[in-house]
Motif scaffolding. Structure first.
Motif, PDB file in Angstrom:
ATOM      1  N   TYR A 113      30.041  42.233  33.841  1.00  0.00           N
ATOM      2  CA  TYR A 113      31.201  43.090  33.546  1.00  0.00           C
ATOM      3  C   TYR A 113      32.177  43.050  34.731  1.00  0.00           C
ATOM      4  O   TYR A 113      33.383  42.875  34.562  1.00  0.00           O
ATOM      5  CB  TYR A 113      30.707  44.519  33.283  1.00  0.00           C
ATOM      6  CG  TYR A 113      31.713  45.498  32.695  1.00  0.00           C
ATOM      7  CD1 TYR A 113      32.831  45.079  31.981  1.00  0.00           C
ATOM      8  CD2 TYR A 113      31.520  46.875  32.831  1.00  0.00           C
ATOM      9  CE1 TYR A 113      33.730  45.998  31.427  1.00  0.00           C
ATOM     10  CE2 TYR A 113      32.413  47.798  32.285  1.00  0.00           C
ATOM     11  CZ  TYR A 113      33.519  47.356  31.586  1.00  0.00           C
ATOM     12  OH  TYR A 113      34.393  48.266  31.045  1.00  0.00           O
ATOM     13  N   ALA A 114      31.628  43.177  35.940  1.00  0.00           N
ATOM     14  CA  ALA A 114      32.471  43.172  37.141  1.00  0.00           C
ATOM     15  C   ALA A 114      33.261  41.862  37.235  1.00  0.00           C
ATOM     16  O   ALA A 114      34.473  41.865  37.485  1.00  0.00           O
ATOM     17  CB  ALA A 114      31.598  43.361  38.385  1.00  0.00           C
ATOM     18  N   ARG A 115      32.596  40.745  36.978  1.00  0.00           N
ATOM     19  CA  ARG A 115      33.274  39.447  37.120  1.00  0.00           C
ATOM     20  C   ARG A 115      34.337  39.255  36.038  1.00  0.00           C
ATOM     21  O   ARG A 115      35.408  38.713  36.303  1.00  0.00           O
ATOM     22  CB  ARG A 115      32.245  38.318  37.105  1.00  0.00           C
ATOM     23  CG  ARG A 115      31.384  38.299  38.372  1.00  0.00           C
ATOM     24  CD  ARG A 115      30.520  37.060  38.461  1.00  0.00           C
ATOM     25  NE  ARG A 115      29.425  37.055  37.502  1.00  0.00           N
ATOM     26  CZ  ARG A 115      28.222  37.602  37.717  1.00  0.00           C
ATOM     27  NH1 ARG A 115      27.946  38.173  38.876  1.00  0.00           N
ATOM     28  NH2 ARG A 115      27.276  37.556  36.793  1.00  0.00           N
ATOM     29  N   ALA A 116      34.041  39.723  34.816  1.00  0.00           N
ATOM     30  CA  ALA A 116      35.043  39.601  33.740  1.00  0.00           C
ATOM     31  C   ALA A 116      36.306  40.375  34.116  1.00  0.00           C
ATOM     32  O   ALA A 116      37.423  39.963  33.811  1.00  0.00           O
ATOM     33  CB  ALA A 116      34.473  40.126  32.418  1.00  0.00           C
ATOM     34  N   MET A 117      36.109  41.518  34.802  1.00  0.00           N
ATOM     35  CA  MET A 117      37.254  42.380  35.095  1.00  0.00           C
ATOM     36  C   MET A 117      38.207  41.776  36.128  1.00  0.00           C
ATOM     37  O   MET A 117      39.379  42.134  36.171  1.00  0.00           O
ATOM     38  CB  MET A 117      36.776  43.744  35.619  1.00  0.00           C
ATOM     39  CG  MET A 117      36.112  44.618  34.604  1.00  0.00           C
ATOM     40  SD  MET A 117      36.879  44.633  32.993  1.00  0.00           S
ATOM     41  CE  MET A 117      38.477  45.231  33.397  1.00  0.00           C
ATOM     42  N   VAL A 118      37.713  40.860  36.963  1.00  0.00           N
ATOM     43  CA  VAL A 118      38.574  40.318  38.023  1.00  0.00           C
ATOM     44  C   VAL A 118      39.767  39.597  37.391  1.00  0.00           C
ATOM     45  O   VAL A 118      40.940  39.857  37.699  1.00  0.00           O
ATOM     46  CB  VAL A 118      37.776  39.378  38.948  1.00  0.00           C
ATOM     47  CG1 VAL A 118      38.699  38.688  39.946  1.00  0.00           C
ATOM     48  CG2 VAL A 118      36.673  40.161  39.673  1.00  0.00           C
ATOM     49  N   ARG A 119      39.474  38.703  36.458  1.00  0.00           N
ATOM     50  CA  ARG A 119      40.558  37.945  35.826  1.00  0.00           C
ATOM     51  C   ARG A 119      41.408  38.855  34.932  1.00  0.00           C
ATOM     52  O   ARG A 119      42.636  38.737  34.895  1.00  0.00           O
ATOM     53  CB  ARG A 119      39.941  36.812  35.007  1.00  0.00           C
ATOM     54  CG  ARG A 119      40.968  36.030  34.269  1.00  0.00           C
ATOM     55  CD  ARG A 119      40.510  34.608  34.096  1.00  0.00           C
ATOM     56  NE  ARG A 119      41.470  33.877  33.311  1.00  0.00           N
ATOM     57  CZ  ARG A 119      41.191  32.709  32.753  1.00  0.00           C
ATOM     58  NH1 ARG A 119      39.992  32.187  32.905  1.00  0.00           N
ATOM     59  NH2 ARG A 119      42.095  32.083  32.078  1.00  0.00           N
ATOM     60  N   ILE A 120      40.733  39.743  34.228  1.00  0.00           N
ATOM     61  CA  ILE A 120      41.461  40.646  33.331  1.00  0.00           C
ATOM     62  C   ILE A 120      42.488  41.457  34.131  1.00  0.00           C
ATOM     63  O   ILE A 120      43.635  41.601  33.721  1.00  0.00           O
ATOM     64  CB  ILE A 120      40.465  41.567  32.570  1.00  0.00           C
ATOM     65  CG1 ILE A 120      39.648  40.737  31.572  1.00  0.00           C
ATOM     66  CG2 ILE A 120      41.190  42.709  31.875  1.00  0.00           C
ATOM     67  CD1 ILE A 120      38.597  41.499  30.790  1.00  0.00           C
ATOM     68  N   CYS A 121      42.095  41.941  35.291  1.00  0.00           N
ATOM     69  CA  CYS A 121      43.017  42.767  36.089  1.00  0.00           C
ATOM     70  C   CYS A 121      44.224  41.966  36.564  1.00  0.00           C
ATOM     71  O   CYS A 121      45.337  42.487  36.619  1.00  0.00           O
ATOM     72  CB  CYS A 121      42.286  43.391  37.270  1.00  0.00           C
ATOM     73  SG  CYS A 121      41.265  44.766  36.737  1.00  0.00           S
ATOM     74  N   LYS A 122      44.000  40.687  36.907  1.00  0.00           N
ATOM     75  CA  LYS A 122      45.144  39.863  37.322  1.00  0.00           C
ATOM     76  C   LYS A 122      46.145  39.764  36.181  1.00  0.00           C
ATOM     77  O   LYS A 122      47.350  39.881  36.369  1.00  0.00           O
ATOM     78  CB  LYS A 122      44.667  38.463  37.723  1.00  0.00           C
ATOM     79  CG  LYS A 122      43.993  38.454  39.072  1.00  0.00           C
ATOM     80  CD  LYS A 122      43.630  37.051  39.494  1.00  0.00           C
ATOM     81  CE  LYS A 122      42.853  37.104  40.804  1.00  0.00           C
ATOM     82  NZ  LYS A 122      41.986  35.984  41.017  1.00  0.00           N
ATOM     83  N   GLU A 123      45.631  39.546  34.974  1.00  0.00           N
ATOM     84  CA  GLU A 123      46.540  39.401  33.829  1.00  0.00           C
ATOM     85  C   GLU A 123      47.213  40.730  33.490  1.00  0.00           C
ATOM     86  O   GLU A 123      48.404  40.773  33.179  1.00  0.00           O
ATOM     87  CB  GLU A 123      45.766  38.819  32.637  1.00  0.00           C
ATOM     88  CG  GLU A 123      45.374  37.373  32.902  1.00  0.00           C
ATOM     89  CD  GLU A 123      44.544  36.722  31.813  1.00  0.00           C
ATOM     90  OE1 GLU A 123      44.329  35.502  31.909  1.00  0.00           O
ATOM     91  OE2 GLU A 123      44.111  37.408  30.871  1.00  0.00           O
ATOM     92  N   GLU A 124      46.439  41.821  33.590  1.00  0.00           N
ATOM     93  CA  GLU A 124      47.026  43.146  33.274  1.00  0.00           C
ATOM     94  C   GLU A 124      48.163  43.469  34.238  1.00  0.00           C
ATOM     95  O   GLU A 124      49.121  44.155  33.870  1.00  0.00           O
ATOM     96  CB  GLU A 124      45.976  44.266  33.370  1.00  0.00           C
ATOM     97  CG  GLU A 124      44.791  44.175  32.424  1.00  0.00           C
ATOM     98  CD  GLU A 124      45.120  44.416  30.965  1.00  0.00           C
ATOM     99  OE1 GLU A 124      46.288  44.238  30.564  1.00  0.00           O
ATOM    100  OE2 GLU A 124      44.205  44.759  30.210  1.00  0.00           O
ATOM    101  N   SER A 125      48.046  42.965  35.461  1.00  0.00           N
ATOM    102  CA  SER A 125      49.069  43.294  36.431  1.00  0.00           C
ATOM    103  C   SER A 125      50.388  42.576  36.076  1.00  0.00           C
ATOM    104  O   SER A 125      51.479  43.145  36.191  1.00  0.00           O
ATOM    105  CB  SER A 125      48.494  43.019  37.807  1.00  0.00           C
ATOM    106  OG  SER A 125      49.310  42.267  38.555  1.00  0.00           O
TER     107      SER A 125
END
Ligand code: FAQ
Length: 339
Positions: free
Chosen positions: A174-186
């Motif tokens: 879950y933590a690793r999936a969130m890294v890329r997701i957060c970049k895109e959300e930004s």
């Protein structure tokens, strides 16, 4: 006037998500196992799919990650509604890319949930049957183009505030999936703010459209962070397990403190006559949150709940042939590999 953390609420209704996935292990969990597990979490070690974990930890993650995945997928609908009507080719290209990103986030998150031993088809069925929750925010309509700006600015802004700490979640996938997701959300947040800025610097009618969108999206965005800490039934345990790093009210306050000055920069007015800067606390204070509205949306009575689920069911039915073709192709490849 009150501080958001001090508000009490009626209890939330329950959904039957704690019976999904594989059966709990037959062997009862010993206090020693639980203590060893907690010590690993406390030492900031990542828990990986094959590691021993308490059944309640696994179920909590399946619940949160699948609800998060469903939110991304249902979250494609409100903005998808504007792809054909985006005001320029540039805006259309950006919006298509953003909506596609949300679909990708859903896929990463379903994959992360699958590492916990639950089938994606089971999770999708829970969404389509109405048994699983998805974020309340996506049950509101997108009435004007400014709503696309407001979603990027406020909804993605709230999503980032909530999700950056999940990059440090104790569960590795879950933590690793969130890294890329957060970049895109930004990127999403910035494109939304840029739409709002363009409208706010535009004609009288455009400014009015931006203000109207802020009026309608502000409070639902505030509610996105979930029930207040006194009413949140999962927060305390999820904090102990380091699934959550901040409480709902802490994240809500951070979002308010960051977003109010952005609204001021845009020259727009936050629709809260009780909003004020509390010098001593170093925070903005807001007026009361309408928790009855939040709970009504969770019970399925928001403006668009029915429409959203109908759209997902229709999309799933229309994709039947793709799933069949993919399964047939996979079976053919497996047979070739075996031969
Ligand atoms: N809507 O005890 P808590 C996005 C439920 S992604 C509906 O506080 P918890 C990207 C909660 O599930 C947005 N239900 O629960 C995007 C629980 O129900 P249950 C989604 C809500 O889990 C942008 C019950 O209330 N983000 O926006 C909501 O500790 C633009 C009690 O609550 C995530 O999912 C709500 N707002 O904390 C896409 C992030 N709030 O299961 C497209 C990950 C609470 O007991 C366009 N999730 N509930 O029946 C989390 O951080 C947490 O799960 C919380 C809730 C903070 C959402």
């Amino acid at each position: 006037m009150y501080h958001i953390s001090g508000k009490s609420q009626p209890p939330m209704y329950t959904q039957a998500l704690d019976q999904q996935g594989r059966e709990p292990s037959a062997a009862p969990e010993s206090p020693e196992q639980a203590a060893r597990f907690q010590a690993r979490v406390d030492a900031e070690e990542k828990i990986e799919p094959k590691d021993w974990m308490p059944e309640a930890y696994r179920q909590t993650l399946i619940r949160q990650i699948s609800q998060h995945a469903h939110s991304e997928i249902v979250g494609m609908l409100p903005e998808g509604n504007w792809i054909t009507r985006a005001p320029s080719l540039r805006r259309k290209a950006v919006l298509i890319a953003k909506v596609q990103d949300e679909g990708g986030h859903g896929m990463y998150l379903y994959s992360a949930a699958e590492t916990l031993g639950v089938e994606r088809a089971t999770l999708v069925e829970q969404l389509l049957s109405g048994a699983a929750k998805y974020s309340s925010i996506f049950n509101y309509p997108t009435l004007t183009w400014a709503d696309v700006g407001a979603i990027g600015w406020l909804v993605d802004g709230a999503a980032i505030m909530n999700q950056v700490p999940i990059c440090r979640c104790s569960y590795g996938p879950y933590a690793r999936a969130m890294v890329r997701i957060c970049k895109e959300e930004s990127f999403h947040q910035r494109q939304g703010f840029e739409i709002m800025l363009t409208l706010a610097r535009g004609s009288e009618a455009q400014r009015a459209m931006a203000q109207d969108a802020l009026n309608r999206w502000w409070w639902p965005s505030i509610m996105m962070f979930g029930p207040s800490d006194v009413a949140s039934r999962h927060t305390a345990q999820s904090m102990r397990w380091k699934i959550k790093r901040f409480t709902n009210d802490e994240l809500r306050q951070k979002f308010i403190d960051v977003t109010v000055p952005q609204a001021q920069f845009l020259g727009l007015t936050i629709p809260d006559p009780q909003l004020r800067w509390d010098e001593a606390a170093g925070h903005f204070e807001i007026g009361p949150i309408d928790w009855e509205e939040f709970q009504a949306v969770l019970r399925g009575h928001g403006p668009c709940n029915r429409e959203r689920l109908e759209a997902r069911r229709a999309g799933h039915a229309a994709g039947e042939w793709v799933r069949e073709a993919a399964a047939a192709h996979a079976a053919k490849r497996a047979a070739q590999a075996a031969a």
